[in-house]
Design a protein around this motif. Structure first.
Motif, mmCIF file in Angstrom:
data_model
loop_
_atom_site.group_PDB
_atom_site.id
_atom_site.type_symbol
_atom_site.label_atom_id
_atom_site.label_comp_id
_atom_site.label_asym_id
_atom_site.label_seq_id
_atom_site.Cartn_x
_atom_site.Cartn_y
_atom_site.Cartn_z
ATOM 1 N N ARG A 227 37.077 120.930 -52.441
ATOM 2 C CA ARG A 227 37.963 122.089 -52.311
ATOM 3 C C ARG A 227 38.052 122.460 -50.834
ATOM 4 O O ARG A 227 37.028 122.678 -50.172
ATOM 5 N N THR A 229 39.460 125.225 -48.108
ATOM 6 C CA THR A 229 39.882 126.629 -48.009
ATOM 7 C C THR A 229 40.097 126.978 -46.548
ATOM 8 O O THR A 229 39.198 126.781 -45.720
ATOM 9 N N ALA A 235 43.796 127.788 -50.618
ATOM 10 C CA ALA A 235 42.899 126.703 -51.024
ATOM 11 C C ALA A 235 43.643 125.609 -51.763
ATOM 12 O O ALA A 235 44.723 125.828 -52.341
#
Length: 418
Positions: A227, A229, A235
């Motif tokens: 992930r 961000t 994100a």
């Protein structure tokens, strides 16, 4: 702008006597408020305009990078303030405004009216002070102070005939061999107006603007999830299913994950932090690189897909203009400008001076800058220079009008151009 302020003028009194001859009497030094950025922010300034018109790309790159750093430094010490833009500029050179075109620095009247803001000697770029000439021989001179001049640098000296410039051919300690010796005398001040090494570094530089990003990786026996961000909280997530065997060295696997996910390359992102869990499982480097490329591309698209909010406020017609009357010198020359002023309470608007065939009899400049103050003849301080004063250049003649209550000077066009 035809830059009449950068021309030479004679200062003449009412009897026709020349008080000052052939000087750049309207030329002021370049404004530099970089040391006052914090105060300007505290005063409510939300946008800074950096001069760039008619300047080369090196000047713009250098000066804008310098102010960007000063603004960021001021914001960092003021909790609650933030940049209106996103991302960080990363120049690969050390910005220095003294290395670009400069007529000398001035804070103008930031701390009140004062003398010392003019540049009477030349409107050209003087550059940075290097030192004083200590000795002169046939084809070289010696500086009194240590310096970092190098062959190929451009230097200049102020002479009775104006600015004299040349190139540096050789450097041996404090001994300098210039291309020409014009103006080189003991005691002369030497300035560098072209730094060859800095200019070369500037030409080769590649300033990038990047958006800080954090990567979070989670590895399980059947799946890898990454992930990304960014600093605004936008994100994007990518996953791959598979069979991920135990790693031989979990510490080394963690280092590999961090190294691969932080390689943001030529993207607009800079992955500055990588967090990982499950590094006791082995993930191929090729797969990590694939996840990074796909994840950062998804993040880029996520940023583009966000709705853009424009913070342009509607015109507030209740805000009054300070005056009900605009003279020709206010220079209202088109319908839209006239409508704007009338929206804000102006009742009488004269035809703009730019629309007239001549400016004779009209003020053509009004300024807080005052020649009397600059030459030590302020009317508030019992001057020895009395009566009317004029600026003369060929057939152009301007009467100086001094408004001491407002501490302003105006130029009235009294030229005879028949």
């Amino acid at each position: 702008c035809s830059q009449p302020c950068r021309l030479t003028y004679d200062l003449v009194d009412e009897s026709g006597r020349t008080v000052v001859k052939g000087r750049h009497l309207l030329s002021v030094r370049d404004l530099n408020l970089s040391d006052r950025i914090g105060e300007l922010i505290d005063a409510g300034i939300t946008s800074f305009k950096i001069e760039g018109r008619l300047k080369d790309i090196g000047y713009i790159k250098n000066v804008v990078s310098y102010y960007r750093q000063r603004i960021d430094r001021a914001l960092a010490s003021r909790p609650g303030f933030c940049r209106s833009s996103v991302g960080e500029s990363r120049p690969d050179f050390q910005p220095d405004p003294s290395k670009s075109f400069t007529r000398g620095e001035s804070e103008y009247f930031f701390d009140g009216r004062r003398a010392g803001v003019a540049s009477f000697d030349t409107p050209k770029s003087v550059g940075e002070f290097v030192g004083r000439v200590a000795r002169v021989d046939g084809r070289s001179f010696t500086l009194a102070e240590p310096h970092d001049l190098a062959p190929g640098d451009g230097i200049c000296l102020l002479t009775r005939n104006g600015l004299a410039g040349t190139n540096v051919n050789e450097v041996a300690g404090n001994r300098i061999v210039p291309n020409r010796m014009e103006g080189v005398v003991p005691g002369a001040e030497v300035f560098r107006n072209f730094d060859r090494r800095f200019s070369l570094a500037l030409d080769r530089s590649r300033t990038r603007r990047v958006i800080p990003v954090r990567a979070d990786a989670a590895i399980t026996p059947q799946r890898v999830t990454v992930r990304f961000t960014d600093c605004e909280g936008v994100a994007a997530e990518v996953t791959r299913d598979g069979v991920f065997e135990p790693a031989k060295d979990s510490r080394k696997m963690s280092e590999t994950v961090a190294a691969q996910l932080s390689r943001s390359g030529d993207t607009i992102f800079d992955v500055r932090e990588v967090r990982s869990e499950g590094c006791d499982r082995f993930v191929p480097v090729s797969l990590l690189a694939e996840l990074r490329r796909e994840g950062l591309e998804r993040l880029r698209r996520a940023r583009l897909d966000r709705p853009v909010v424009h913070a342009i406020l509607p015109e507030d017609r209740s805000a009054p203009y300070p005056s009900k009357v605009l003279t020709a010198e206010e220079n209202v020359t088109n319908r839209l400008a006239e409508e704007f002023y009338r929206d804000h309470g102006v009742r009488q608007i004269a035809r703009g001076l730019d629309l007239e065939p001549a400016t004779a009899g009209h003020p053509v400049m009004r300024s807080a800058y005052c020649i009397r103050r600059e030459i030590g003849q302020c009317l508030k301080e019992h001057p020895t220079l009395k009566g009317e004063l004029f600026l003369v250049r060929g057939r152009f003649r301007y009467r100086l009008r001094f408004d001491c209550a407002r501490c302003e000077m105006s130029l009235i066009d009294e030229s005879d151009r028949k």
